[in-house]
Design a protein around this motif. Structure first.
Motif, short mmCIF file in Angstrom:
data_model
loop_
_atom_site.label_atom_id
_atom_site.label_comp_id
_atom_site.label_asym_id
_atom_site.label_seq_id
_atom_site.Cartn_x
_atom_site.Cartn_y
_atom_site.Cartn_z
N GLY A 261 0.82 -1.21 0.00
CA GLY A 261 0.00 0.00 0.00
C GLY A 261 0.85 1.26 0.00
N GLU A 262 0.20 2.36 -0.37
CA GLU A 262 0.93 3.61 -0.63
C GLU A 262 1.23 4.42 0.61
OE1 GLU A 262 -2.28 4.90 -2.79
OE2 GLU A 262 -1.82 3.69 -4.56
N ASP A 263 0.60 4.06 1.72
CA ASP A 263 0.67 4.92 2.90
C ASP A 263 1.85 4.62 3.82
OD1 ASP A 263 -0.39 2.46 3.48
OD2 ASP A 263 -2.01 3.20 4.77
N LYS A 264 2.64 3.60 3.49
CA LYS A 264 3.65 3.14 4.44
C LYS A 264 4.79 4.14 4.71
CE LYS A 264 1.19 -0.33 5.28
NZ LYS A 264 0.05 0.23 4.53
N PRO A 265 5.30 4.87 3.70
CA PRO A 265 6.38 5.81 4.03
C PRO A 265 5.97 6.82 5.11
CG PRO A 265 6.32 5.46 1.66
CD PRO A 265 5.10 4.75 2.23
N LEU A 266 4.77 7.38 5.00
CA LEU A 266 4.37 8.37 5.99
C LEU A 266 4.00 7.73 7.33
CD1 LEU A 266 2.32 10.89 3.82
CD2 LEU A 266 4.75 10.89 4.39
N LYS A 267 3.61 6.45 7.30
CA LYS A 267 3.24 5.79 8.56
C LYS A 267 4.45 5.32 9.35
CE LYS A 267 -1.12 3.80 8.58
NZ LYS A 267 -1.99 2.64 8.35
N TYR A 268 5.53 5.02 8.67
CA TYR A 268 6.74 4.52 9.34
C TYR A 268 7.93 5.37 8.90
CZ TYR A 268 3.51 0.69 10.09
OH TYR A 268 2.40 -0.03 10.44
N PRO A 269 7.89 6.68 9.22
CA PRO A 269 8.88 7.58 8.61
C PRO A 269 10.33 7.31 9.03
CG PRO A 269 7.55 8.72 10.27
CD PRO A 269 6.90 7.38 10.05
N LEU A 270 10.56 6.91 10.28
CA LEU A 270 11.94 6.81 10.77
C LEU A 270 12.79 5.89 9.91
CD1 LEU A 270 14.07 7.50 12.96
CD2 LEU A 270 13.28 5.48 14.21
N ILE A 271 12.25 4.71 9.63
CA ILE A 271 13.02 3.71 8.91
C ILE A 271 13.37 4.19 7.50
CG2 ILE A 271 11.12 2.34 7.88
CD1 ILE A 271 12.56 -0.16 9.16
N PHE A 272 12.46 4.92 6.88
CA PHE A 272 12.73 5.40 5.51
C PHE A 272 13.67 6.61 5.52
CE2 PHE A 272 8.72 3.04 5.17
CZ PHE A 272 9.14 2.09 4.26
N LYS A 273 13.57 7.42 6.57
CA LYS A 273 14.49 8.57 6.69
C LYS A 273 15.93 8.09 6.80
CE LYS A 273 11.72 12.01 9.07
NZ LYS A 273 11.34 12.56 10.37
N GLU A 274 16.12 6.99 7.51
CA GLU A 274 17.48 6.55 7.86
C GLU A 274 18.12 5.64 6.83
OE1 GLU A 274 17.80 4.99 11.74
OE2 GLU A 274 17.58 6.98 12.59
N SER A 275 17.39 5.32 5.75
CA SER A 275 17.91 4.33 4.82
C SER A 275 18.76 4.96 3.73
CB SER A 275 16.75 3.57 4.17
OG SER A 275 16.05 2.87 5.18
N SER A 276 19.89 4.33 3.43
CA SER A 276 20.74 4.81 2.33
C SER A 276 20.22 4.31 1.00
CB SER A 276 22.17 4.31 2.52
OG SER A 276 22.65 4.69 3.78
N PHE A 277 19.55 3.14 1.02
CA PHE A 277 18.99 2.56 -0.20
C PHE A 277 17.60 2.04 0.13
CE2 PHE A 277 18.04 -0.53 -3.40
CZ PHE A 277 18.74 -0.15 -4.55
N ILE A 278 16.63 2.44 -0.68
CA ILE A 278 15.25 1.96 -0.49
C ILE A 278 14.83 1.23 -1.76
CG2 ILE A 278 12.83 2.62 -0.13
CD1 ILE A 278 13.93 5.16 1.29
N GLY A 279 14.51 -0.04 -1.62
CA GLY A 279 14.06 -0.83 -2.76
C GLY A 279 12.54 -0.96 -2.73
N ILE A 280 11.87 -0.55 -3.81
CA ILE A 280 10.42 -0.73 -3.92
C ILE A 280 10.23 -2.05 -4.65
CG2 ILE A 280 8.26 0.26 -4.74
CD1 ILE A 280 9.55 3.00 -4.62
N THR A 281 9.93 -3.11 -3.87
CA THR A 281 10.01 -4.47 -4.39
C THR A 281 8.69 -4.98 -4.97
OG1 THR A 281 9.54 -5.37 -2.20
CG2 THR A 281 11.86 -5.09 -2.78
N LYS A 282 8.80 -6.15 -5.60
CA LYS A 282 7.65 -6.81 -6.24
C LYS A 282 7.04 -5.93 -7.33
CE LYS A 282 7.01 -9.42 -2.03
NZ LYS A 282 6.24 -10.30 -1.22
N SER A 283 7.89 -5.16 -8.02
CA SER A 283 7.39 -4.23 -9.05
C SER A 283 6.71 -4.99 -10.18
CB SER A 283 8.54 -3.38 -9.59
OG SER A 283 9.49 -4.19 -10.27
N ASP A 284 7.00 -6.31 -10.33
CA ASP A 284 6.31 -7.10 -11.36
C ASP A 284 4.81 -7.20 -11.10
OD1 ASP A 284 6.26 -10.20 -9.93
OD2 ASP A 284 7.74 -8.79 -9.21
N LEU A 285 4.37 -6.92 -9.86
CA LEU A 285 2.93 -7.01 -9.56
C LEU A 285 2.19 -5.70 -9.82
CD1 LEU A 285 3.06 -9.13 -6.27
CD2 LEU A 285 2.33 -9.90 -8.52
#
Lengths: 221, 221
Positions: free
Chosen positions: A143-167
């Motif tokens: 779902g699309e709402d996860k970055p804003l719901k769990y901001p700390l983990i995304f703020k601190e990441s050097s690399f963010i993979g948006i996975t399962k893009s085949d779906l």
């Protein structure tokens, strides 16, 4: 009282993490902490990564999980040394667990050490393990709402993979909103669409990773 | 020392939870605690449920989340009273938060009270909120290994929804393995394939839920 104990736990954790970070710097070991929800695709992503890098670097993997040893078995099946750490219900790894885990490798001198954390978007982000980078996977099915719901983990990441893009063709998913929210939270990190099925984005990921490994090896201690 | 404090936290939590449970019994309110990973589809499942039950019962929703109020806004858009509880980074709701949240409803006498917990398969399972049932959603995109990796939450659930079943044709997913692992962990709970897109399983879910609501109303205090 509770808060003071929490602070003590973090201080103790960071002290051990700093010791390990120093040791890894001396050894030229690049270390990343692999994070994401249960089912974001962390272990599969790791398997694909190991298939590509195996034989090119000395690699070790620490697998965090609540109870099972399934993930370490999947990694060992690739011929890569892996140590399983069970948290017995705890929702994250801490640096003391990593220190103990390192002692269980026959030869813990690596070019690349990967720590796969417990599947969780909350607690693992709060514990520094001495790593050089946090790599967080977020699947398009979450779902699309996860970055804003769990901001700390995304703020601190050097690399963010948006996975399962085949779906993506089968989902209602506003990828551009997710990318924008991630970028707002984290202006500097690398954001990459990934699919372990179609291999989309794997080349970019491997390029990013090998750049980090090579840079760490060449850094003065 | 840490363990004793954790035990104290649980004891205090259970005391408040028991008080609320007693109150809900007197009111004939059926309460379920909605659990699952981030992105398992909890809020969408809830929206579909509310569309069907709206007007038939007096319903209230408590939405747990780390920081945002997005989910409560989605529920209120349905005309259902909803109260948002933010844990400020905490990975689960506790019974004290629920007690406080109840005071924020204009009229907290419901036939059905739904508590959507923080997206997490670990900590929320450890905190009893006084509910009659735990309802846990596990999406087919999360992989087959999740029941064995997070056994507690699946053991304790009265209803387990295997969500996003419309995506099964596009995944490598051994549904029968997942169903078997769930059944081994939890011989009594209801296990149901669900899709909010195709409505698969929604009728069975609504039947289960209304049975529980009607039973609770008719129980002697």
């Amino acid at each position: 009282m509770e808060i003071n104990i929490q602070t003590q736990i973090w201080e103790e954790n960071d002290k051990i993490a700093e010791q390990m970070s120093k040791k890894w710097r001396a050894q030229g070991t690049f270390v990343f902490n692999l994070l994401g929800s249960p089912g974001a695709g962390k272990t599969t992503f790791l398997e694909t990564t190991l298939d590509i890098l195996k034989g090119k670097y000395r690699i070790g993997v620490i697998e965090g999980d609540l109870f099972t040893a399934q993930d370490a078995q999947r990694i060992e099946a690739k011929g890569i040394p892996a140590v399983q750490v069970n948290t017995s219900g705890g929702c994250h790894l801490d640096s003391g667990m990593i220190k103990d885990a390192l002692e269980r490798f026959d030869n813990p001198e690596f070019d690349l050490l990967i720590i796969e954390n417990v599947g969780n978007l909350v607690c693992p982000a709060e514990f520094f393990l001495g790593e050089d980078a946090k790599v967080t996977l977020l699947s398009v099915t979450e779902g699309e709402d996860k970055p804003l719901k769990y901001p700390l983990i995304f703020k601190e990441s050097s690399f963010i993979g948006i996975t399962k893009s085949d779906l993506l063709p089968y989902l209602k998913y506003d990828l551009s909103k997710v990318e924008k929210d991630l970028r707002d939270l984290n202006p500097k990190g690398t954001i990459q669409k990934i699919s372990s099925q179609t291999q989309e984005g794997m080349q970019e990921w491997i390029q990013w990773l090998t750049d980090q490994i090579d840079k760490k090896k060449s850094e003065p201690v």
